[in-house]
Design a protein around this motif. Structure first.
Motif, mmCIF file in Angstrom:
data_model
loop_
_atom_site.group_PDB
_atom_site.id
_atom_site.type_symbol
_atom_site.label_atom_id
_atom_site.label_comp_id
_atom_site.label_asym_id
_atom_site.label_seq_id
_atom_site.Cartn_x
_atom_site.Cartn_y
_atom_site.Cartn_z
ATOM 1 N N LEU A 98 0.852 -1.181 0.000
ATOM 2 C CA LEU A 98 0.000 0.000 0.000
ATOM 3 C C LEU A 98 0.889 1.233 0.000
ATOM 4 O O LEU A 98 1.173 1.822 1.035
ATOM 5 C CB LEU A 98 -0.919 -0.025 1.222
ATOM 6 C CG LEU A 98 -1.796 -1.277 1.352
ATOM 7 C CD1 LEU A 98 -2.627 -1.218 2.613
ATOM 8 C CD2 LEU A 98 -2.685 -1.435 0.127
ATOM 9 N N GLY A 99 1.371 1.591 -1.172
ATOM 10 C CA GLY A 99 2.324 2.686 -1.277
ATOM 11 C C GLY A 99 3.739 2.189 -0.979
ATOM 12 O O GLY A 99 4.004 0.996 -0.863
ATOM 13 N N ARG A 100 4.654 3.138 -0.822
ATOM 14 C CA ARG A 100 6.053 2.773 -0.612
ATOM 15 C C ARG A 100 6.352 2.376 0.823
ATOM 16 O O ARG A 100 7.336 1.694 1.091
ATOM 17 C CB ARG A 100 6.961 3.946 -0.988
ATOM 18 C CG ARG A 100 6.946 4.296 -2.472
ATOM 19 C CD ARG A 100 7.825 5.489 -2.740
ATOM 20 N NE ARG A 100 7.367 6.676 -2.002
ATOM 21 C CZ ARG A 100 8.046 7.814 -1.941
ATOM 22 N NH1 ARG A 100 9.209 7.916 -2.555
ATOM 23 N NH2 ARG A 100 7.552 8.848 -1.277
ATOM 24 N N ASP A 101 5.491 2.775 1.764
ATOM 25 C CA ASP A 101 5.851 2.664 3.169
ATOM 26 C C ASP A 101 5.048 1.639 3.953
ATOM 27 O O ASP A 101 5.310 1.427 5.136
ATOM 28 C CB ASP A 101 5.686 4.029 3.859
ATOM 29 C CG ASP A 101 6.512 5.111 3.190
ATOM 30 O OD1 ASP A 101 7.593 4.771 2.668
ATOM 31 O OD2 ASP A 101 6.074 6.273 3.177
ATOM 32 N N VAL A 102 4.059 1.010 3.331
ATOM 33 C CA VAL A 102 3.193 0.082 4.060
ATOM 34 C C VAL A 102 3.103 -1.237 3.298
ATOM 35 O O VAL A 102 2.672 -1.268 2.143
ATOM 36 C CB VAL A 102 1.779 0.661 4.251
ATOM 37 C CG1 VAL A 102 0.905 -0.315 5.045
ATOM 38 C CG2 VAL A 102 1.837 2.022 4.937
ATOM 39 N N VAL A 144 -8.478 2.423 4.613
ATOM 40 C CA VAL A 144 -8.972 3.740 5.014
ATOM 41 C C VAL A 144 -8.080 4.774 4.348
ATOM 42 O O VAL A 144 -6.855 4.790 4.572
ATOM 43 C CB VAL A 144 -8.944 3.915 6.540
ATOM 44 C CG1 VAL A 144 -9.477 5.294 6.918
ATOM 45 C CG2 VAL A 144 -9.755 2.820 7.223
ATOM 46 N N GLY A 145 -8.662 5.634 3.510
ATOM 47 C CA GLY A 145 -7.881 6.617 2.772
ATOM 48 C C GLY A 145 -8.382 8.023 2.985
ATOM 49 O O GLY A 145 -9.484 8.245 3.500
ATOM 50 N N ALA A 149 -6.622 7.967 -3.655
ATOM 51 C CA ALA A 149 -6.583 8.468 -2.286
ATOM 52 C C ALA A 149 -5.434 7.816 -1.514
ATOM 53 O O ALA A 149 -5.159 6.627 -1.665
ATOM 54 C CB ALA A 149 -7.901 8.181 -1.587
ATOM 55 N N GLU A 150 -4.792 8.603 -0.680
ATOM 56 C CA GLU A 150 -3.683 8.089 0.112
ATOM 57 C C GLU A 150 -4.209 7.201 1.240
ATOM 58 O O GLU A 150 -5.163 7.543 1.932
ATOM 59 C CB GLU A 150 -2.888 9.252 0.710
ATOM 60 C CG GLU A 150 -1.718 8.799 1.585
ATOM 61 C CD GLU A 150 -1.060 9.964 2.302
ATOM 62 O OE1 GLU A 150 -0.096 9.730 3.048
ATOM 63 O OE2 GLU A 150 -1.538 11.108 2.124
ATOM 64 N N THR A 151 -3.583 6.039 1.435
ATOM 65 C CA THR A 151 -3.976 5.134 2.505
ATOM 66 C C THR A 151 -3.354 5.596 3.821
ATOM 67 O O THR A 151 -2.134 5.702 3.930
ATOM 68 C CB THR A 151 -3.528 3.690 2.208
ATOM 69 O OG1 THR A 151 -4.093 3.257 0.971
ATOM 70 C CG2 THR A 151 -3.961 2.746 3.315
ATOM 71 N N VAL A 152 -4.193 5.877 4.791
ATOM 72 C CA VAL A 152 -3.701 6.340 6.094
ATOM 73 C C VAL A 152 -3.957 5.325 7.192
ATOM 74 O O VAL A 152 -3.468 5.467 8.315
ATOM 75 C CB VAL A 152 -4.336 7.686 6.481
ATOM 76 C CG1 VAL A 152 -3.938 8.760 5.485
ATOM 77 C CG2 VAL A 152 -5.861 7.568 6.567
ATOM 78 N N GLY A 153 -4.731 4.285 6.892
ATOM 79 C CA GLY A 153 -5.007 3.271 7.897
ATOM 80 C C GLY A 153 -5.732 2.081 7.314
ATOM 81 O O GLY A 153 -6.114 2.067 6.129
ATOM 82 N N LEU A 205 5.692 -1.088 8.599
ATOM 83 C CA LEU A 205 5.590 0.350 8.355
ATOM 84 C C LEU A 205 6.981 0.967 8.340
ATOM 85 O O LEU A 205 7.792 0.699 9.221
ATOM 86 C CB LEU A 205 4.750 1.018 9.451
ATOM 87 C CG LEU A 205 3.369 0.400 9.723
ATOM 88 C CD1 LEU A 205 2.740 1.036 10.946
ATOM 89 C CD2 LEU A 205 2.469 0.555 8.501
ATOM 90 N N ASP A 206 7.232 1.800 7.341
ATOM 91 C CA ASP A 206 8.532 2.464 7.235
ATOM 92 C C ASP A 206 8.321 3.841 6.628
ATOM 93 O O ASP A 206 8.786 4.140 5.531
ATOM 94 C CB ASP A 206 9.487 1.632 6.376
ATOM 95 C CG ASP A 206 10.898 2.210 6.375
ATOM 96 O OD1 ASP A 206 11.208 3.003 7.278
ATOM 97 O OD2 ASP A 206 11.671 1.883 5.458
#
Length: 336
Positions: free
Chosen positions: A143-147, A160-161, A168-172, A184-185
């Motif tokens: 889920l993106g570069r960091d998750v 959850v974005g 939409a950016e995934t924040v959770g 997570l990084d």
């Protein structure tokens, strides 16, 4: 000339497939017509269908037990998960009787779709989720570069974005059920909701398991904040805690190798009660294993089984611990 054993075996498999199709909630009128042609093709076909109905009728007590375990509100388990009316309609010689029974069964189809008996097919909630894994399936999500998320068997996750749309950016994440390892990084905080609690971290690797009334959180690397029912605790690397909606327990040291064993493709049990072993095996194996012997269920078990050989688990329990075994359609096995 009477049918050979091979032919009878094939007809039995066909009858079981028809049973599952007609009770899936997805059967069409064309399916009904095709089934009647199949069932009236010969006396052997009719006998195979009668035997399948007899076996599934014997499952009614197990289905009722499962419904009671789920504690469905304002429902009567025996009525919900009994298809006796459908079975009688299928035996009737009249087309109107058959179609009438099919329509009556479809009334409860919505219920069994939401609460599938014995987990024989995905629920509506699972089908509507953003990500899910079936029985015995594992899945990797980036889920993106960091998750990065590794989903274990029978796991349901919603993303959850921020904002809307596919970009939409995934924040959770919401862990609806199952188990996942989340790495997570990133510089921004990320949260995981599960079982009424929230986990928050920036740089961490955590294992979250929500397969019963409690949620188990294990911090494999970094640190994670756990919040539930007005309580808040920081979980350090190598520790874990359990919580439910009412609150959380004190953190304890974690068996990190045991927590991550599912990623190696092997289930390992050391001095665990057989009833707990079967509950864990049921998460990975299609169908359901029932243990009908409380004394045997308390037996301390030591065994290992590869996930690729999980279908052999009932036979292993039979051989190692003397359990009597009865196999039923749909991967259902009764041990006693």
């Amino acid at each position: 000339m009477s049918p050979t054993e091979t032919e009878l075996g094939s007809l039995q498999h066909q009858a079981q497939a028809w049973w599952m199709r007609l009770h899936s909630g997805e059967a069409t009128r064309a399916d009904a017509d095709a089934f009647r042609q199949w069932a009236t093709r010969s006396a052997a076909h009719a006998q195979a269908w009668r035997e399948t109905m007899r076996v599934w009728s014997s499952l009614d007590p197990l289905l009722a037990e499962e419904a009671a375990r789920l504690a469905l509100p304002a429902r009567k388990p025996a009525r919900l998960f009994s298809w006796q009316g459908m079975s009688h309609a299928l035996q009737s010689p009249g087309r109107r009787a058959f179609l009438g029974g099919a329509v009556a069964a479809s009334v409860t189809a919505g219920v069994v779709a939401v609460y599938p008996p014995l987990g024989l097919w995905p629920s509506v909630e699972e089908l509507a989720a953003d990500y899910r894994t079936g029985t015995g399936e594992q899945r990797q999500l980036a889920l993106g570069r960091d998750v990065n998320v590794q989903m274990n068997t029978q796991t349901v996750i919603n993303r959850v974005g921020t904002g809307g749309g596919a970009g939409a950016e995934t924040v959770g994440l919401e862990l609806v059920a199952g188990e996942a390892e989340i790495a997570l990084d990133g510089s921004a905080s990320f949260f995981v909701d599960a079982g009424g609690g929230r986990l928050q971290a920036r740089v961490a690797r955590i294992n979250v398991r929500y397969t019963g009334p409690q949620v188990c959180v294990t911090c494999l690397e970094g640190r994670v904040t756990v919040s539930v029912a007005g309580q808040r605790r920081m979980l350090e690397q190598g520790s874990q805690l359990f919580y439910d909606k009412s609150g959380m327990q004190e953190p304890v040291g974690a068996d990190l190798a045991g927590v991550g064993a599912w990623r190696t493709g092997v289930l390992s049990f050391d001095r665990m009660q057989l009833s707990e072993v079967i509950a864990e095996i049921n998460r990975y194996r299609p169908g359901k294993i029932f243990l009908r012997n409380d004394e045997l269920g308390r037996t301390q078990v030591r065994m290992q089984i590869a996930l690729r050989s999980i279908d052999n688990a009932p036979a292993m329990i039979h051989e190692l611990y003397g359990a009597r075994m009865r196999s039923l359609p749909g991967g259902i096995v009764v041990l006693s």
